[in-house]
Design a protein around this motif. Sequence first.
Motif, PDB file in Angstrom:
ATOM      1  N   MET A   6      -0.999  11.571 -12.994  1.00 32.95           N
ATOM      2  CA  MET A   6      -0.420  10.289 -12.575  1.00 32.95           C
ATOM      3  C   MET A   6      -1.445   9.160 -12.597  1.00 32.95           C
ATOM      4  N   GLN A   7      -2.627   9.426 -12.069  1.00 33.14           N
ATOM      5  CA  GLN A   7      -3.613   8.365 -11.975  1.00 33.14           C
ATOM      6  C   GLN A   7      -4.022   7.782 -13.324  1.00 33.14           C
ATOM      7  N   PRO A   8      -4.372   8.606 -14.353  1.00 34.56           N
ATOM      8  CA  PRO A   8      -4.791   8.026 -15.620  1.00 34.56           C
ATOM      9  C   PRO A   8      -3.699   7.166 -16.248  1.00 34.56           C
ATOM     10  N   PHE A   9      -2.419   7.625 -16.183  1.00 36.84           N
ATOM     11  CA  PHE A   9      -1.330   6.849 -16.774  1.00 36.84           C
ATOM     12  C   PHE A   9      -1.187   5.502 -16.073  1.00 36.84           C
ATOM     13  N   ALA A  10      -1.168   5.562 -14.747  1.00 36.94           N
ATOM     14  CA  ALA A  10      -0.991   4.330 -13.975  1.00 36.94           C
ATOM     15  C   ALA A  10      -2.157   3.381 -14.210  1.00 36.94           C
ATOM     16  N   ILE A  33      -6.056   9.173  13.530  1.00 33.83           N
ATOM     17  CA  ILE A  33      -6.966   8.772  12.451  1.00 33.83           C
ATOM     18  C   ILE A  33      -6.245   7.772  11.547  1.00 33.83           C
ATOM     19  N   ILE A  34      -7.030   7.183  10.637  1.00 34.75           N
ATOM     20  CA  ILE A  34      -6.461   6.333   9.597  1.00 34.75           C
ATOM     21  C   ILE A  34      -7.026   6.784   8.261  1.00 34.75           C
ATOM     22  N   ILE A  35      -6.148   6.880   7.266  1.00 35.29           N
ATOM     23  CA  ILE A  35      -6.523   7.331   5.921  1.00 35.29           C
ATOM     24  C   ILE A  35      -6.502   6.127   4.989  1.00 35.29           C
ATOM     25  N   LYS A  36      -7.587   5.937   4.239  1.00 32.87           N
ATOM     26  CA  LYS A  36      -7.695   4.784   3.333  1.00 32.87           C
ATOM     27  C   LYS A  36      -8.236   5.225   1.980  1.00 32.87           C
ATOM     28  N   ASN A  79     -10.927   3.790  -0.835  1.00 37.79           N
ATOM     29  CA  ASN A  79     -12.128   2.986  -0.608  1.00 37.79           C
ATOM     30  C   ASN A  79     -12.222   1.742  -1.467  1.00 37.79           C
ATOM     31  N   HIS A  80     -11.284   1.553  -2.387  1.00 35.91           N
ATOM     32  CA  HIS A  80     -11.438   0.516  -3.399  1.00 35.91           C
ATOM     33  C   HIS A  80     -10.403  -0.596  -3.315  1.00 35.91           C
ATOM     34  N   ASP A  81      -9.494  -0.542  -2.341  1.00 40.05           N
ATOM     35  CA  ASP A  81      -8.424  -1.535  -2.339  1.00 40.05           C
ATOM     36  C   ASP A  81      -8.361  -2.260  -1.004  1.00 40.05           C
ATOM     37  N   SER A  82      -7.346  -3.114  -0.859  1.00 38.14           N
ATOM     38  CA  SER A  82      -7.246  -3.916   0.357  1.00 38.14           C
ATOM     39  C   SER A  82      -5.997  -3.585   1.167  1.00 38.14           C
ATOM     40  N   SER A  83      -5.411  -2.428   0.911  1.00 39.76           N
ATOM     41  CA  SER A  83      -4.249  -2.037   1.706  1.00 39.76           C
ATOM     42  C   SER A  83      -4.704  -1.587   3.092  1.00 39.76           C
ATOM     43  N   GLY A  84      -3.775  -1.578   4.047  1.00 40.65           N
ATOM     44  CA  GLY A  84      -4.145  -1.332   5.428  1.00 40.65           C
ATOM     45  C   GLY A  84      -4.439   0.109   5.787  1.00 40.65           C
ATOM     46  N   GLY A  85      -4.012   1.052   4.969  1.00 34.34           N
ATOM     47  CA  GLY A  85      -4.255   2.449   5.276  1.00 34.34           C
ATOM     48  C   GLY A  85      -3.052   3.110   5.932  1.00 34.34           C
ATOM     49  N   ILE A  86      -3.142   4.406   6.082  1.00 33.93           N
ATOM     50  CA  ILE A  86      -2.066   5.219   6.655  1.00 33.93           C
ATOM     51  C   ILE A  86      -2.516   5.710   8.019  1.00 33.93           C
ATOM     52  N   TRP A  88       2.988  15.407   4.447  1.00 33.84           N
ATOM     53  CA  TRP A  88       1.755  15.264   3.678  1.00 33.84           C
ATOM     54  C   TRP A  88       2.011  15.050   2.196  1.00 33.84           C
ATOM     55  N   ASP A  89       3.160  15.497   1.692  1.00 35.47           N
ATOM     56  CA  ASP A  89       3.518  15.215   0.300  1.00 35.47           C
ATOM     57  C   ASP A  89       3.690  13.715   0.086  1.00 35.47           C
ATOM     58  N   LEU A  90       4.341  13.047   1.041  1.00 35.21           N
ATOM     59  CA  LEU A  90       4.530  11.599   0.929  1.00 35.21           C
ATOM     60  C   LEU A  90       3.205  10.863   1.060  1.00 35.21           C
ATOM     61  N   VAL A  91       2.345  11.349   1.940  1.00 35.53           N
ATOM     62  CA  VAL A  91       1.020  10.739   2.083  1.00 35.53           C
ATOM     63  C   VAL A  91       0.253  10.838   0.769  1.00 35.53           C
ATOM     64  N   GLN A  92       0.284  12.000   0.132  1.00 32.86           N
ATOM     65  CA  GLN A  92      -0.426  12.193  -1.131  1.00 32.86           C
ATOM     66  C   GLN A  92       0.143  11.300  -2.234  1.00 32.86           C
ATOM     67  N   LYS A  93       1.453  11.114  -2.249  1.00 36.41           N
ATOM     68  CA  LYS A  93       2.074  10.246  -3.262  1.00 36.41           C
ATOM     69  C   LYS A  93       1.611   8.800  -3.079  1.00 36.41           C
ATOM     70  N   LYS A  94       1.564   8.353  -1.834  1.00 41.48           N
ATOM     71  CA  LYS A  94       1.101   6.990  -1.573  1.00 41.48           C
ATOM     72  C   LYS A  94      -0.368   6.822  -1.971  1.00 41.48           C
ATOM     73  N   LEU A  95      -1.183   7.818  -1.665  1.00 45.35           N
ATOM     74  CA  LEU A  95      -2.600   7.738  -2.027  1.00 45.35           C
ATOM     75  C   LEU A  95      -2.781   7.742  -3.534  1.00 45.35           C
ATOM     76  N   ASN A  96      -1.994   8.558  -4.233  1.00 46.89           N
ATOM     77  CA  ASN A  96      -2.043   8.557  -5.695  1.00 46.89           C
ATOM     78  C   ASN A  96      -1.719   7.180  -6.254  1.00 46.89           C
ATOM     79  N   LYS A  97      -0.714   6.550  -5.678  1.00 46.85           N
ATOM     80  CA  LYS A  97      -0.330   5.201  -6.125  1.00 46.85           C
ATOM     81  C   LYS A  97      -1.461   4.212  -5.882  1.00 46.85           C
ATOM     82  N   ASN A  98      -2.058   4.274  -4.685  1.00 50.90           N
ATOM     83  CA  ASN A  98      -3.164   3.368  -4.368  1.00 50.90           C
ATOM     84  C   ASN A  98      -4.352   3.576  -5.293  1.00 50.90           C
TER      85      ASN A  98
END
Length: 295
Positions: free
Chosen positions: A1-5, A103-106, A108-115, A125-135
């Motif tokens: 997903m990451q390379p395509f995006a 905790i908060i999950i972020k 390191n390279h963007d300006s989103s607020g984190g999870i 955790w599947d949804l968390v991973q999908k959001k992180l992949n997108k970020n």
Amino acid sequence: MQPFAHGFEYMRYGFTPDRVKIKREFKKNLGYKLNLSEPETLNEKIQWLKLHDRTALHTKCADKFSVRAYVFDKVGNRYLIPLVYQTKKVRNIISENIPDYPIIIKTNHDSSGGIIVRDKSHVNWDLVQKKLNKNLSVNYYYRFKEWQYKHIEKRIIVEKLLADNQGAVPFDYKFHCFHGKVVFIQVDIDRFTSHKRNMYDRNWKLLPFNWCNFVDGKPKLENGKLLKKPESLDEMIAVSEKLSEPFKYVRIDLYDLEGDIYFGEVTFHPCSGAKVIHPVEWDYKLGAMIDLQKE
């Protein structure tokens, strides 16, 4: 997903020269033509800095992971939010690697607020991973031509959540520094409910301007309630000025949690220099404080 995006980001934004993209976005967002040869306003000078003020230190400080070493060297360990975990692999963000406290999950390279995770047993955790992949697929250099993001080595960081005894997240104080000196302080109030924004000078006097989007000719973020001067203000100013020393203009974000000061992040181009400063004379007044020729 990451390379395509990431490829999509590049195909959409990567072929447009930096200067062309910056001038186009400036005119679209602020309504007047950008003057890069003789910039006057703060918003104009931010665009000039995007193009001409590029160093390895900018990249280090824009990286929410590597900036920790910079903060440690400049002001010590006491201002760093405890780092719980870090990884380059999204699949490692699972319950077993997360502590039992908030905790908060972020990324390191963007300006989103984190999870924010207050109770890991209630997290998908599947949804968390999908959001992180997108970020992780976004490169802010291609999208906004902010060069410092271009070469950040992407990773995920997990920090202890800053919260008071009632579980509330502390105010975020944003110190706008010009040539190593705090000029004004931005405070965002009730950010997740009825978002308001106040600007103060370094003596905690409310300033008569705002910096935000406008809707139907009116500022989207109006002034909020008057805030009591924080007891830690002098310390926060000292920390901000120490961290801002090498830069012409930078915003240093700090938190005050019941008297303890914590570093948030370094921002070189707030709002990407593309939101209205109103009244407009403040855009010129603040812009005049930055000497682009000064080393």
